[in-house]
Scaffold this active site. Structure first.
Site, short mmCIF file in Angstrom:
data_model
loop_
_atom_site.label_atom_id
_atom_site.label_comp_id
_atom_site.label_asym_id
_atom_site.label_seq_id
_atom_site.Cartn_x
_atom_site.Cartn_y
_atom_site.Cartn_z
N GLU A 45 2.26 -15.99 19.43
CA GLU A 45 1.65 -16.31 18.14
C GLU A 45 2.29 -17.18 17.37
O GLU A 45 2.59 -16.87 16.27
CB GLU A 45 1.08 -15.11 17.31
CG GLU A 45 0.31 -14.14 18.20
CD GLU A 45 -0.09 -12.76 17.58
OE1 GLU A 45 -0.02 -12.79 16.26
OE2 GLU A 45 -0.71 -11.82 18.45
N GLU A 95 -4.14 -8.59 26.05
CA GLU A 95 -4.44 -7.56 25.19
C GLU A 95 -5.86 -7.45 25.10
O GLU A 95 -6.55 -7.32 24.15
CB GLU A 95 -3.84 -8.25 23.79
CG GLU A 95 -2.42 -8.16 23.80
CD GLU A 95 -1.91 -8.59 22.40
OE1 GLU A 95 -2.50 -8.40 21.38
OE2 GLU A 95 -0.80 -8.95 22.46
O1 G3I Z 1 5.62 4.12 13.83
C1 G3I Z 1 5.79 3.66 12.62
C2 G3I Z 1 6.54 4.69 11.83
O2 G3I Z 1 7.44 5.20 12.04
C3 G3I Z 1 6.45 4.32 10.45
O3 G3I Z 1 6.70 5.44 9.56
C4 G3I Z 1 5.08 3.67 9.97
C5 G3I Z 1 5.42 2.92 8.71
O4 G3I Z 1 5.95 1.63 8.67
O5 G3I Z 1 4.84 2.51 11.11
C6 G3I Z 1 4.60 3.03 12.17
O6 G3I Z 1 4.37 1.82 13.10
C7 G3I Z 1 3.27 1.31 13.20
C8 G3I Z 1 3.16 0.79 14.52
O7 G3I Z 1 2.02 0.03 14.82
C9 G3I Z 1 3.17 2.13 15.64
O8 G3I Z 1 2.08 2.93 15.28
C10 G3I Z 1 3.19 0.11 12.27
O9 G3I Z 1 3.22 0.37 10.89
C11 G3I Z 1 1.94 -0.71 12.63
O10 G3I Z 1 2.13 -2.12 11.75
C12 G3I Z 1 2.11 -1.01 14.01
O11 G3I Z 1 0.73 -1.85 14.19
C13 G3I Z 1 0.72 -2.57 15.63
C14 G3I Z 1 0.72 -4.01 15.19
O12 G3I Z 1 0.78 -5.00 16.36
C15 G3I Z 1 2.03 -4.72 14.51
O13 G3I Z 1 3.17 -4.39 15.48
C16 G3I Z 1 -0.35 -2.08 16.43
O14 G3I Z 1 -0.36 -0.93 16.69
C17 G3I Z 1 -0.57 -3.08 17.32
O15 G3I Z 1 -1.73 -2.88 18.26
C18 G3I Z 1 -0.57 -4.41 17.21
O16 G3I Z 1 -0.60 -5.43 18.35
C19 G3I Z 1 -0.61 -6.66 18.01
C20 G3I Z 1 0.09 -7.31 19.31
O17 G3I Z 1 1.52 -6.82 19.11
C21 G3I Z 1 0.18 -8.90 18.81
N1 G3I Z 1 -1.22 -9.22 19.19
C22 G3I Z 1 -2.06 -8.77 18.15
C23 G3I Z 1 -2.12 -7.26 18.21
C24 G3I Z 1 -2.95 -6.64 17.24
O18 G3I Z 1 -2.83 -6.93 15.88
#
Ligand code: G3I
Length: 325
Positions: free
Chosen positions: A129, A237
């Site tokens: 991205e 995705e």
């Molecule tokens: O697991 C941690 C936890 O330990 C921590 O305390 C908490 C607070 O920061 O965060 C938790 O991690 C979360 C993670 O998902 C695992 O559940 C993150 O906050 C959260 O931001 C993360 O969201 C993911 C996001 O990407 C950012 O990485 C989504 O699940 C995931 O579906 C999303 O996927 C993205 C692709 O990588 C790229 N394309 C877009 C897609 C959707 O946004």
């Protein structure tokens, strides 16, 4: 058709985004993953903010777990993602590196991560991205301030990955790429520049976070344009939103389920008509509707994937099968 598995019928890999926590805590989730998918992508655990705890200090446990699970269950692993402006850990961003020091540390990170899983993680989204809608370079707060020509930096990141694992397939991954011709042209230009400079790139990941309101003709035209580059193509995705006006009263009726099934069928059929040499995988962004990122990011009443919250095959699953014919 109900007992045919998509992973067995497809001539390409069928992947799903997974989370280690679901795999560890939900036996039905694990069984559904093994039964229906031949590749997994970590939804979060292979991103910088999850692995890169501090300088030269890494959290490997969740990645090791996923890689070991995949090896034990004859599944491939697609690495997502080495360089993404949204996933740089805050401790790293706060170091205020100049571009030389910044790139040297990113090179070390790529070398350590790709090197550790050499021969086990056989493909990577090296970069994710980097273009704005319309195709301009993304004006983020990490890369843009340091590089007035980020394409060169990104090309070198692909080279760092290639140097440490020559056999891994290296992808560029982005969203809206088949509906946004500006982004598509920017990707084509980047691939051309990489190839002129000798930087490696093997494939393009088109995320396909679409919905019932996305025009199928536009999708097909854009996908054919993008695949004309000739690289491996990954629908990386895939999820299909049906509650497009985010209504609290939305009901996922049989009619809407059939509409979603027809969309999956058209997308799979479009992908399946690629030359064999360009087929890599179709990956859905999740295993079950119940754990979709869209429930929090879009609307709780959303049902975007192939398996329902009880891991039953939806009409969309049958649509996927029909798209393979
Ligand atoms: O697991 C941690 C936890 O330990 C921590 O305390 C908490 C607070 O920061 O965060 C938790 O991690 C979360 C993670 O998902 C695992 O559940 C993150 O906050 C959260 O931001 C993360 O969201 C993911 C996001 O990407 C950012 O990485 C989504 O699940 C995931 O579906 C999303 O996927 C993205 C692709 O990588 C790229 N394309 C877009 C897609 C959707 O946004």
């Amino acid at each position: 058709d109900t007992d045919i598995s998509i992973k067995d019928k497809a001539t390409f890999k069928v992947g799903a985004a997974v989370k280690t926590s679901y795999l560890k805590n939900d036996a039905d989730y694990k069984d559904a993953l093994i039964a229906n998918f031949s590749q997994l992508t970590a939804e979060f655990e292979m991103k910088m903010e999850s692995i890169w705890a501090s300088e030269n200090n890494y959290n490997w446990d969740a990645v090791d777990y996923l890689v070991d699970f995949a090896q034990d269950n004859n599944m491939e692993v697609h690495g997502h993602t080495l360089v993404w402006y949204r996933s740089f850990p805050s401790w790293f961003k706060n170091q205020n590196n100049d571009s030389i020091a910044f790139e040297a540390k990113v090179k070390t990170y790529i070398t350590d991560v790709v090197g550790r899983y050499k021969g086990k993680i056989k493909s990577w989204d090296v970069v994710n991205e980097v273009f704005e809608d319309g195709g301009g370079m993304r004006n983020d707060d990490v890369i843009a301030p340091l590089f007035n020509d980020p394409i060169g930096f990104y090309g070198r990141c692909f080279q760092y990955a290639r140097d440490v694992d020559p056999d891994a397939k290296l992808f560029y991954n982005d969203y809206s790429v088949v509906i946004d011709s500006g982004k598509r042209n920017a990707i084509k230009d980047m691939v051309t520049r990489f190839q002129e400079k000798g930087y490696p790139i093997d494939g393009i990941g088109a995320q396909f976070h679409y919905g019932k309101s996305t025009n199928m003709g536009t999708i097909i035209e854009g996908f054919n344009d993008l695949s004309s580059i000739g690289l491996l193509m990954h629908i990386s995705e895939l999820d299909i939103k049906m509650n497009t006006n985010k209504s609290d009263l939305f009901v996922f009726s049989n009619a809407i389920a059939q509409e979603q099934s027809d969309i999956y069928k058209e997308i799979v059929s479009m992908y399946n008509s690629l030359p064999e040499s360009q087929k890599f995988a179709i990956s859905t962004w999740g295993v079950t509707d119940n754990y979709s990122w869209l429930l929090t990011e879009w609307h709780p009443k959303e049902y975007p994937l192939l398996l329902d919250s009880n891991y039953n095959k939806k009409k969309a699953y049958q649509g996927f099968i029909l798209g393979l014919n």
